[in-house]
Design a protein around this motif. Structure first.
Motif, PDB file in Angstrom:
ATOM      1  N   ALA A 268       0.818  -1.215   0.000  1.00 59.02           N
ATOM      2  CA  ALA A 268       0.000   0.000   0.000  1.00 59.02           C
ATOM      3  C   ALA A 268       0.852   1.264   0.000  1.00 59.02           C
ATOM      4  N   GLY A 269       2.178   1.125   0.054  1.00 58.00           N
ATOM      5  CA  GLY A 269       3.054   2.274   0.068  1.00 58.00           C
ATOM      6  C   GLY A 269       3.397   2.767   1.455  1.00 58.00           C
ATOM      7  N   THR A 270       2.884   2.094   2.481  1.00 57.14           N
ATOM      8  CA  THR A 270       3.208   2.479   3.849  1.00 57.14           C
ATOM      9  C   THR A 270       4.651   2.125   4.167  1.00 57.14           C
ATOM     10  N   VAL A 271       5.325   3.004   4.898  1.00 61.71           N
ATOM     11  CA  VAL A 271       6.696   2.766   5.335  1.00 61.71           C
ATOM     12  C   VAL A 271       6.662   2.338   6.791  1.00 61.71           C
ATOM     13  N   ARG A 272       7.286   1.229   7.087  1.00 68.07           N
ATOM     14  CA  ARG A 272       7.396   0.768   8.467  1.00 68.07           C
ATOM     15  C   ARG A 272       8.869   0.666   8.818  1.00 68.07           C
ATOM     16  N   MET A 273       9.263   1.392   9.859  1.00 70.57           N
ATOM     17  CA  MET A 273      10.639   1.338  10.353  1.00 70.57           C
ATOM     18  C   MET A 273      10.625   0.695  11.725  1.00 70.57           C
ATOM     19  N   ALA A 274      11.220  -0.478  11.816  1.00 70.73           N
ATOM     20  CA  ALA A 274      11.171  -1.249  13.055  1.00 70.73           C
ATOM     21  C   ALA A 274      12.540  -1.884  13.311  1.00 70.73           C
ATOM     22  N   PRO A 275      13.382  -1.156  14.079  1.00 70.09           N
ATOM     23  CA  PRO A 275      13.124   0.175  14.639  1.00 70.09           C
ATOM     24  C   PRO A 275      13.845   1.254  13.855  1.00 70.09           C
ATOM     25  N   VAL A 276      13.621   2.523  14.244  1.00 66.12           N
ATOM     26  CA  VAL A 276      14.428   3.649  13.795  1.00 66.12           C
ATOM     27  C   VAL A 276      15.214   4.138  15.010  1.00 66.12           C
TER      28      VAL A 276
END
Length: 233
Positions: free
Chosen positions: A172-180
């Motif tokens: 869907a184009g969502t960015v997930r940063m796990a972790p930043v």
């Protein structure tokens, strides 16, 4: 003689019944669909409605890897699955992340560079003023899904401060940063899990950092706030 006729009738009935079952039982084929841009595991949830695993006589089956999905189903269902995957397996557009490092203190006046987040900063923190002290830009490549790692140093900051993350683009184009993570020369300053969509700006959090250097040692501390905005590349 009558007993023999009964046996013949029973045998004929059994053969006829077996023939009907054979005619009713659907024929299943096996096909592997290779994916170029999307994960086979994600594709599995998309095509699940076309795989009839609860069919009593000939249940459908499916298995997935990161690069492909294999399905055992009727030919017409396999054709439907092929059409669905053709639409699904398209490249994910790249996303550019704009990180801002903001100092919070008793500054007077407004900094136009952070005008879009200053109201949210005031709702989250209790400082008199905020000013931008560093920026970092990161490009997440589009195409096949997968985790992308990056480490980028902020420009304009007296002491080296780096933002690092393990980021993943969803279909869907969502960015997930796990972790930043935010870190300076001496220690890790912040760690958080973040999800955002293109066009969205979020405040990741605030932290204390060392400032000034005399003979390689810090001379003070300041409060820093990290924000990020995502835009389609």
């Amino acid at each position: 003689m009558r007993y023999g006729k009964l046996i013949l009738l029973f045998t004929a009935f059994a053969v006829l019944t077996a023939g009907c079952e054979a005619l009713w039982k659907p024929k299943l084929d096996v096909q592997t669909f290779n994916l170029e841009h999307r994960s086979g595991y994600e594709a599995a949830s998309i095509i699940q409605p076309y795989v009839f695993g609860d069919r009593e006589e000939a249940p459908g089956e499916m298995s997935a890897t990161e690069e492909a999905i294999t399905v055992r189903e009727t030919r017409d269902n396999l054709d439907k699955i092929g059409r669905v995957l053709e639409e699904f397996d398209r490249a994910i557009p790249g996303v550019r992340l704009y990180f801002q490092l903001i100092e919070a203190d008793s500054f007077q006046g407004e900094d136009p560079a952070i005008a879009d987040v200053v109201e949210e900063l005031r709702s989250l923190f209790r400082f008199e003023g905020y000013r931008l002290i560093g920026e970092a830009t990161v490009l997440l490549a589009g195409g096949p899904m997968g985790t992308q790692e990056f480490s980028q140093q902020f420009l304009g900051v007296e002491n080296p401060i780096t933002v690092q993350a393990e980021a993943r683009l969803t279909s869907a184009g969502t960015v997930r940063m796990a972790p930043v993570r935010l870190a300076d020369t001496w220690s890790q300053l912040m760690e958080a899990t973040v999800s955002l969509t293109p066009g969205q700006t979020i405040v990741i959090g605030g932290t204390q950092a060392r400032t000034g250097l005399v003979d390689g040692s810090p001379t003070g501390r300041t409060t820093l706030v990290l924000t990020v905005r995502a835009e389609r590349d």
